[in-house]
Write an enzyme that holds these catalytic residues in place. Structure first.
Site: not given
Lengths: 457, 457
Positions: A278, A290, A324-325, A352, A423
């Site tokens: 993503h 990520d 995606e997030e 991912d 994140h």
């Protein structure tokens, strides 16, 4: 040895061909190409340093779309195009602030609004704190004790889990559902312990999901170090208060894109093997692991096949999914279009889980497909890909393809370091290792190649 | 389900006991103990930050001996003692300097004297440069072209090798033998490309071996980035010169120690299972991965068994070997003493490949022993230890035990990042991951436990 067989032997040796298994020879070439001349690391550098954070709907997300499209165009794939998708657009605004107060002394803590959170009122909110570990405790405490308070979800990720994704799975409902569950009992805000087993200074954000029938209350992730301090402080003085001011807002949905490149299949052009990651990332860092890693690896798969002159039998498609997030709109749209257009997706592979050293692939498919994949075990073993099949998710973006009968595969790198960066502000290029990233791209290319050549039946 | 079996099931569940395999249950407890309450990471922090570099013969090496002895004493092992060993004492002296000159302009390069190198003369040496890739080239060039020159060995480690130790093995003769080979043709100094696949600013030192019948000439490792620049400069202007000044010296041999802790066996006290790493490190950094990790993991093995109340059948011994880096005197002395004392060493396990995520164990033993180890495969698989047996060294320090019939095992972590740090200034605590380090200690403890409980026959 006769002259001719000697010659053959010499040629095989020179080409590093395993005569008994031509697939194995090509897989070796794939690894050589990527380890020696791979572009995935320098491409990830560009994505991280020249574009950076790229949350859905942001100007940077559009830059990432434009750049990856032009990158794939320069590689000369058969077709490069964008697929429209409407995405949520949440914006953090001015950085949030928070502290707790002990004996009227403020102790500042590192927090980050959870993605999708509502803001606090302009002047912030301040209230007493209720520390809990799970939703059952909320029920036990009830509205009498929770109403008007800020709920502090402090259940740590289980450091005893061997694979960190299992620990994440068992802790993340605090982040995704905590605000809704606490609001049911009248809480006015939520603090969630960051999703990492490390004790450090980084708040780890991530999406929350509000129930439309429950009041939306503001929610932050707190760094684990500060979570520990807050918990200690509460033990000494349960009456301390917590202040938070969040300035985030949800803007109108925005037009964005999945970015797609493909090489047409020579035998089965209508059968598609998709490989992707993503393109969007959280706003706190560069989204290197990520999922910059997964997107650049997916581009590398096509680049490598083209560079080696491989003419795939099936159409191989690299898909850089948007959103995606905080929405999965890209993955949903891709599957929706595939269905509408009657596309036949033989297999989909997602990366991912970071660009760490490869361990293998998870498989979500029929037993027959798993057996087929396992028939290549001796090839995989030669590249230290030992974990083939078995549990673990395959990837959120490709999940919606499952109802179409697509065999799903997750590239599985080692999971130990993933949640150190997940994140958080330290998910930067410098925390990606070049060899590990390249080996991942090579593993993915190898799997795509083997599926393409041998099919899945 | 009857009440009693239900109760049993509940107890098993509570204790996380796999009733069908009690070994598996203990191995789970080993992992839990280390992942949740392990001391290996904080011990490594102490070794790196409070002691630091600890080359054989140095004051710091003695500090490391004293501290690890007292550490094991505080853990209350049955016996903690020192084993005397005379070690070489080489000292770098004032940091070396080097540059090459293009059109009379100096370009400084990052170098480090190789361990054991002689110094240059006081004012340094300056000479023309001959770049080569291997010893055959030296022979082709001959004395006519080499005499009076500085030889620059610039063959890179092969980035295409999947396991980096194989690439190291194929390149390291330039460092270990280069000075002797070049001196045979009259070279006056040697520059060796650092042993890493990265292109960076760190010279990676390591030992060289002089042939006593050949003139000893000074030798340095050069950072790969500078090696590339030097090579480019030579292509444009082959006549450029190189200056180096080395201030190192070899001091008289020094008394040092292997540090040993043990828990006595309850059934076979005279049969020993040894687990170890090497306590000395190069002088450029903290020796965090090489081999602080292995030593602290080895201490953790005993600490964990004791902490869990495991009463081993055999005597389990942690050995922190002195002088692996530039002499192997500790390993040699340990085996010599074992032989003299008629000690029976059932197995020896070394961790000297870094504290990275575990992949498995290499085995150097009979087929019967390998089969025995493989009979525990289902247990190992549960902890992602997939690579059991097969090629790869087991460890320099335990090698001398082989003639005594000891089965040798190497703890095998993932190798991808090892040579990023190996023998260079960035081998510091910050580049060790806590979970990876702990998982390694747990894997080693598990292997020791399984061997102890089941023997190797």
């Amino acid at each position: 040895m006769k002259k001719r067989s000697l010659l053959f032997a010499i040629i095989c040796f020179a080409l590093n061909v395993n005569a008994s298994n031509p697939d194995s020879a090509v897989v070796s070439k794939i690894y050589d190409e990527i380890l020696e001349k791979g572009k995935v690391y320098e491409n990830l550098h560009y994505l991280c340093k020249n574009i950076g954070p790229r949350l859905s709907g942001s100007a940077n997300a559009q830059k990432a779309v434009d750049w990856t499209k032009s990158l794939m165009e320069t590689y000369g794939f058969d077709r490069v195009y964008l697929q429209e998708v409407m995405v949520p657009h949440w914006d953090r605004g001015v950085k949030e602030t928070a502290y707790f107060k002990v004996n009227n002394k403020k102790q500042t803590v590192a927090v980050a609004a959870l993605g999708g959170s509502v803001a606090t009122i302009e002047k912030g909110i301040e209230a007493g704190i209720i520390e809990v570990y799970n939703f059952d405790q909320l029920k036990e405490l009830g509205e009498a004790k929770i109403k008007g308070k800020i709920v502090f979800f402090n259940r740590p990720m289980n450091s005893k889990a061997i694979r960190t994704f299992n620990a994440y799975r068992d802790a993340v409902n605090q982040r995704s559902q905590g605000a809704t569950e606490a609001a049911k009992y009248g809480a006015i805000g939520v603090i969630v312990r960051s999703m990492t087993t490390r004790v450090d200074e980084f708040p780890h954000t991530g999406s929350l999901h509000y129930d439309e029938n429950v009041l939306k209350i503001p929610a932050v992730a707190i760094a684990t170090k500060d979570a520990n301090q807050l918990s200690e402080a509460l033990k000494l003085q349960p009456s301390i208060t917590f202040f938070m001011k969040l300035n985030c807002k949800t803007l109108p949905e925005t037009l964005s894109y999945n970015v797609i490149g493909e090489i047409k299949g020579s035998e089965f052009p209508n059968q598609i093997i998709t490989v992707g990651g993503h393109l969007d990332s959280w706003d706190l860092a560069e989204g290197a692991q990520d999922d910059g890693a997964g997107t650049m690896q997916s581009v590398e798969v096509l680049r490598t096949l083209k560079s080696l002159g491989v003419k795939p039998k099936h159409t191989i498609r690299t898909v850089l999914f948007m959103n995606e997030e905080n929405g999965l709109r890209g993955g949903l749209k891709y599957a929706e279009n595939a269905k509408q257009n009657g596309e036949q997706h033989l297999a989909a592979i997602e990366s991912d889980s970071g660009g760490f050293t490869p361990r293998g692939f998870s498989v979500d498919a029929s037993t027959a497909v798993v057996d087929k994949i396992l028939s290549w075990k001796s090839i995989f073993d030669g590249f230290d890909l030992n974990e083939i099949g078995g549990g673990g998710g395959t990837g959120s973006d490709i999940g919606p393809l499952k109802p179409l009968g697509t065999a799903l595969f997750g590239f599985r790198p080692d999971s130990q370091r993933y949640f150190d960066f997940h994140h958080a502000a330290n998910d930067v290029f410098e925390n990606v290792n070049e060899r590990e990233l390249k080996l991942g791209a090579a593993a993915m290319t190898a799997l795509v190649y083997l599926i393409d050549q041998n099919g899945l039946n």
